[in-house]
Design a protein around this motif. Sequence first.
Motif, PDB file in Angstrom:
ATOM      1  N   VAL A 589     -52.404 -22.788  36.079  1.00  0.00           N
ATOM      2  CA  VAL A 589     -53.413 -23.674  35.500  1.00  0.00           C
ATOM      3  C   VAL A 589     -53.642 -23.182  34.075  1.00  0.00           C
ATOM      4  N   ALA A 590     -53.124 -23.946  33.091  1.00  0.00           N
ATOM      5  CA  ALA A 590     -53.125 -23.409  31.726  1.00  0.00           C
ATOM      6  C   ALA A 590     -52.996 -24.519  30.711  1.00  0.00           C
ATOM      7  N   ASP A 591     -53.457 -24.207  29.505  1.00  0.00           N
ATOM      8  CA  ASP A 591     -53.234 -25.019  28.312  1.00  0.00           C
ATOM      9  C   ASP A 591     -52.141 -24.316  27.515  1.00  0.00           C
ATOM     10  N   ARG A 592     -51.050 -25.002  27.281  1.00  0.00           N
ATOM     11  CA  ARG A 592     -49.921 -24.355  26.607  1.00  0.00           C
ATOM     12  C   ARG A 592     -50.293 -23.833  25.228  1.00  0.00           C
ATOM     13  N   GLU A 593     -51.237 -24.492  24.586  1.00  0.00           N
ATOM     14  CA  GLU A 593     -51.661 -24.038  23.261  1.00  0.00           C
ATOM     15  C   GLU A 593     -52.275 -22.649  23.320  1.00  0.00           C
ATOM     16  N   ASP A 594     -52.911 -22.293  24.425  1.00  0.00           N
ATOM     17  CA  ASP A 594     -53.508 -20.963  24.550  1.00  0.00           C
ATOM     18  C   ASP A 594     -52.455 -19.862  24.506  1.00  0.00           C
ATOM     19  N   ALA A 595     -51.208 -20.216  24.858  1.00  0.00           N
ATOM     20  CA  ALA A 595     -50.137 -19.219  24.867  1.00  0.00           C
ATOM     21  C   ALA A 595     -49.214 -19.369  23.670  1.00  0.00           C
ATOM     22  N   SER A 596     -49.665 -20.093  22.641  1.00  0.00           N
ATOM     23  CA  SER A 596     -48.801 -20.356  21.489  1.00  0.00           C
ATOM     24  C   SER A 596     -48.416 -19.073  20.754  1.00  0.00           C
ATOM     25  N   ALA A 597     -49.208 -18.017  20.880  1.00  0.00           N
ATOM     26  CA  ALA A 597     -48.900 -16.769  20.186  1.00  0.00           C
ATOM     27  C   ALA A 597     -47.590 -16.159  20.665  1.00  0.00           C
ATOM     28  N   TYR A 598     -47.174 -16.493  21.885  1.00  0.00           N
ATOM     29  CA  TYR A 598     -45.918 -15.952  22.416  1.00  0.00           C
ATOM     30  C   TYR A 598     -44.697 -16.692  21.866  1.00  0.00           C
ATOM     31  N   GLY A 599     -44.927 -17.831  21.212  1.00  0.00           N
ATOM     32  CA  GLY A 599     -43.822 -18.568  20.629  1.00  0.00           C
ATOM     33  C   GLY A 599     -42.834 -19.055  21.669  1.00  0.00           C
ATOM     34  N   PRO A 600     -41.533 -19.067  21.315  1.00  0.00           N
ATOM     35  CA  PRO A 600     -40.516 -19.593  22.235  1.00  0.00           C
ATOM     36  C   PRO A 600     -40.225 -18.693  23.431  1.00  0.00           C
ATOM     37  N   VAL A 601     -40.823 -17.509  23.473  1.00  0.00           N
ATOM     38  CA  VAL A 601     -40.560 -16.589  24.585  1.00  0.00           C
ATOM     39  C   VAL A 601     -40.916 -17.236  25.921  1.00  0.00           C
ATOM     40  N   LEU A 602     -41.973 -18.058  25.931  1.00  0.00           N
ATOM     41  CA  LEU A 602     -42.436 -18.650  27.190  1.00  0.00           C
ATOM     42  C   LEU A 602     -41.852 -20.044  27.441  1.00  0.00           C
ATOM     43  N   ASP A 603     -41.003 -20.541  26.539  1.00  0.00           N
ATOM     44  CA  ASP A 603     -40.427 -21.871  26.757  1.00  0.00           C
ATOM     45  C   ASP A 603     -39.694 -21.984  28.091  1.00  0.00           C
ATOM     46  N   PRO A 604     -38.885 -20.980  28.492  1.00  0.00           N
ATOM     47  CA  PRO A 604     -38.227 -21.086  29.808  1.00  0.00           C
ATOM     48  C   PRO A 604     -39.226 -21.159  30.961  1.00  0.00           C
ATOM     49  N   LEU A 605     -40.374 -20.498  30.813  1.00  0.00           N
ATOM     50  CA  LEU A 605     -41.385 -20.544  31.874  1.00  0.00           C
ATOM     51  C   LEU A 605     -41.925 -21.953  32.037  1.00  0.00           C
ATOM     52  N   TRP A 606     -42.309 -22.584  30.925  1.00  0.00           N
ATOM     53  CA  TRP A 606     -42.858 -23.935  31.023  1.00  0.00           C
ATOM     54  C   TRP A 606     -41.832 -24.907  31.581  1.00  0.00           C
ATOM     55  N   ARG A 607     -40.563 -24.757  31.161  1.00  0.00           N
ATOM     56  CA  ARG A 607     -39.527 -25.681  31.633  1.00  0.00           C
ATOM     57  C   ARG A 607     -39.220 -25.496  33.111  1.00  0.00           C
ATOM     58  N   SER A 608     -39.424 -24.296  33.624  1.00  0.00           N
ATOM     59  CA  SER A 608     -39.093 -24.049  35.030  1.00  0.00           C
ATOM     60  C   SER A 608     -40.144 -24.609  35.989  1.00  0.00           C
ATOM     61  N   LEU A 609     -41.305 -25.005  35.472  1.00  0.00           N
ATOM     62  CA  LEU A 609     -42.397 -25.482  36.314  1.00  0.00           C
ATOM     63  C   LEU A 609     -42.501 -27.003  36.247  1.00  0.00           C
ATOM     64  N   LEU A 610     -42.890 -27.613  37.341  1.00  0.00           N
ATOM     65  CA  LEU A 610     -43.143 -29.050  37.372  1.00  0.00           C
ATOM     66  C   LEU A 610     -44.553 -29.294  36.858  1.00  0.00           C
ATOM     67  N   ARG A 611     -44.650 -30.000  35.727  1.00  0.00           N
ATOM     68  CA  ARG A 611     -45.953 -30.227  35.107  1.00  0.00           C
ATOM     69  C   ARG A 611     -46.667 -31.401  35.762  1.00  0.00           C
ATOM     70  N   VAL A 612     -47.895 -31.163  36.211  1.00  0.00           N
ATOM     71  CA  VAL A 612     -48.780 -32.213  36.691  1.00  0.00           C
ATOM     72  C   VAL A 612     -50.088 -32.106  35.909  1.00  0.00           C
ATOM     73  N   THR A 613     -50.895 -33.138  35.969  1.00  0.00           N
ATOM     74  CA  THR A 613     -52.096 -33.186  35.148  1.00  0.00           C
ATOM     75  C   THR A 613     -53.324 -33.481  35.995  1.00  0.00           C
ATOM     76  N   PRO A 614     -54.509 -33.080  35.521  1.00  0.00           N
ATOM     77  CA  PRO A 614     -55.740 -33.376  36.261  1.00  0.00           C
ATOM     78  C   PRO A 614     -56.281 -34.774  35.991  1.00  0.00           C
ATOM     79  N   VAL A 615     -55.702 -35.469  35.020  1.00  0.00           N
ATOM     80  CA  VAL A 615     -56.079 -36.851  34.690  1.00  0.00           C
ATOM     81  C   VAL A 615     -54.798 -37.678  34.643  1.00  0.00           C
ATOM     82  N   PRO A 616     -54.899 -39.001  34.796  1.00  0.00           N
ATOM     83  CA  PRO A 616     -53.685 -39.825  34.759  1.00  0.00           C
ATOM     84  C   PRO A 616     -52.908 -39.621  33.463  1.00  0.00           C
ATOM     85  N   ASP A 617     -51.590 -39.481  33.591  1.00  0.00           N
ATOM     86  CA  ASP A 617     -50.754 -39.221  32.427  1.00  0.00           C
ATOM     87  C   ASP A 617     -49.347 -39.730  32.710  1.00  0.00           C
TER      88      ASP A 617
END
Length: 659
Positions: A589-617
């Motif tokens: 449960v996270a806002d990707r902007e909060d982890a922006s300091a890590y730069g592209p290091v966390l890109d594989p993490l975000w891509r490996s997860l199925l993104r769902v949202t708490p509001v319609p999207d």
Amino acid sequence: MTAELVRGQNHPLPHARLEIRVSAGKPVVAGATLGDEDGRVPGAEWVAHPGRPGLPGIEVSRQATTDHRLTVDLDRVPAAVHRMTVLLALPIGPAAPVRFGAVAAPFVAVSDPDGTEIVSYTVTGLDSESAVVALELYRRQSAWKVRAVGQGYAGGLAALLGDQGIDRAGELAAAIQEAVAPGLARTVGTPPPRTTEVRRNAAAASNGTPGGDPGPGPGPGPGPVVGPGPGQGAAPEPPAPTTPQPPAQTHDGPINYTHPGRQSAAPPPPPPAVPPAEPGRPPVPVAGDATGWSMEERLYNQVWGMFEDLARTTAAYRSAVDFAESRLDQELDRALSDPRSRIGGSGDAAREAARAKHDRLTEQAREVLDRDLAQLATESDVVEPALPPAFARWDNPVWHAYRVPMEIPMALRLGDLHLPESPELRIPMLIRLPLERGLWVDSGRGASEAASMVDEGQLRRLAMDTAVSHAARLLAVYPAGEFTVHVIDPAGSAGASLAPLVHSGVLDEPPAAGAQGVSAVLAKLTQRVDLVQMAVRGGASDALPPDLDTAEQLLIVNDFPHGFDDRAVTQLRYLADEGPAVGVHLMLVADREDASAYGPVLDPLWRSLLRVTPVPDDHLADPWVQHAWTYEPPRVPPGSQVLQQVLAQVAEARRTWRR
């Protein structure tokens, strides 16, 4: 009449404007190269691929999908080009197959502009290859022909491109895979394999019920029949095996859609008989009319069939509307370019006739769409009440009769999906169990317009409520003692959302807080992954420590990366990559902007997860035509105690199991 080619066979092409359709059992990358008489490609700039989809005379898809439509105009191909090769490659992803031998044979068809097939070719005989040259279009004495090639490459896309003379082929192959990675990350899933039977409306298709041609549009047929209807010109898929295979053992192999643990080789029971329809009307829908071993499996396959039907009928409608718009533009240009139309009222008459034809084509397409939507809505009204708890919404009465199950279900409902053409028609979003990839509940306000309209604090609360709802469902559909939930809440900010889990007693330990709590939970789960991996690789599962919890594990992390140091981030990435194969799953449960300091290091993490949202999207895509579907998160009805009642039964069953 369509010519069915075999490997090495060629056929003349009667038209310069063509459409090449690719149908595969799994998402594939489609591309094309332009070469000289010897088939040598001058450079990477002569390769059409998802990152660069358009070249003179050829345009390819931008995503990795199960169905592609490549448009070709041979009159626009440069004079120096004598060969155009159509290539297919398997994408690289968490759940993507690693070889063509593990998927259904790709089917390729070449059609003329009105959709009539000229040739077709099933690419058979592949095994360890992960890339293949499917077709070759080549010049012979100023005429063009097509040849079925079927040349596979075990070295993948890099080997294929290198064989065509491209320098630095490995870098180009990596760029192509990178271009399709975002699309794979947002894809809902991969559909279950089709059987040789056509779904419920096969007989009705020949009588003019849904499945017919939408009109002059070049798109696929719209009807809720799996496979092409009359006059569609769509390529039939090769039959898939119906014999169950053993469950897949690794997370990087092919996804297995047979019932978990089923070992019987008996044929599946036939679907229930469909009541006869009145003449001129579509057949009456029946819940569970797909094939499968049990009612649960038949319902699962039926929901996937409805999902595909809605995707394809909407694709046909959009294609027909695009065709009408294109035809209108051409006729208006023709009227304006004719000097005679400028004298008198002939020009105005021509324009009015063109607009009338456009409106008529659009209305015809909408009529077909509305007919198909009505039948799908009728089927949804029958199927929704018949769904078991794992597939049902929280407001389904089946939850009031809930009992802790004795075995793991096939799939879990994560919410609903719908398209703008039919917002009232909701398709259950079902994912297979055990989970093959983690979940990311996006709490960021910048992710969508709907999220930007919600207060930041409220959105984070909604995101955690959504995560708890998903976790409660997972606990409810697993037998007692076979699913364990861990929670990391570094700042202790999710107390209200976590109350149902905490107060019911389904958590073995209270939510971990602070840097020390984060470290302890991550160390425990990392050690579990290491031990199970060593036991599996060494064939010594009986050597596991007696106190090791062998149940499936779910780790919920709130407000990532708050409370995480570099070591903790590394451990979390390790769990996301290696955990699913040994029963450890992640829900972030996270806002990707909060982890922006890590730069592209966390890109594989975000891509490996199925993104769902708490509001319609509208961020999720289907695996057939890559529509942008609006995702609706699961909601407990206001004032309902169903969540607390279900969790209370789960907690009681866990206590009984431990005695």
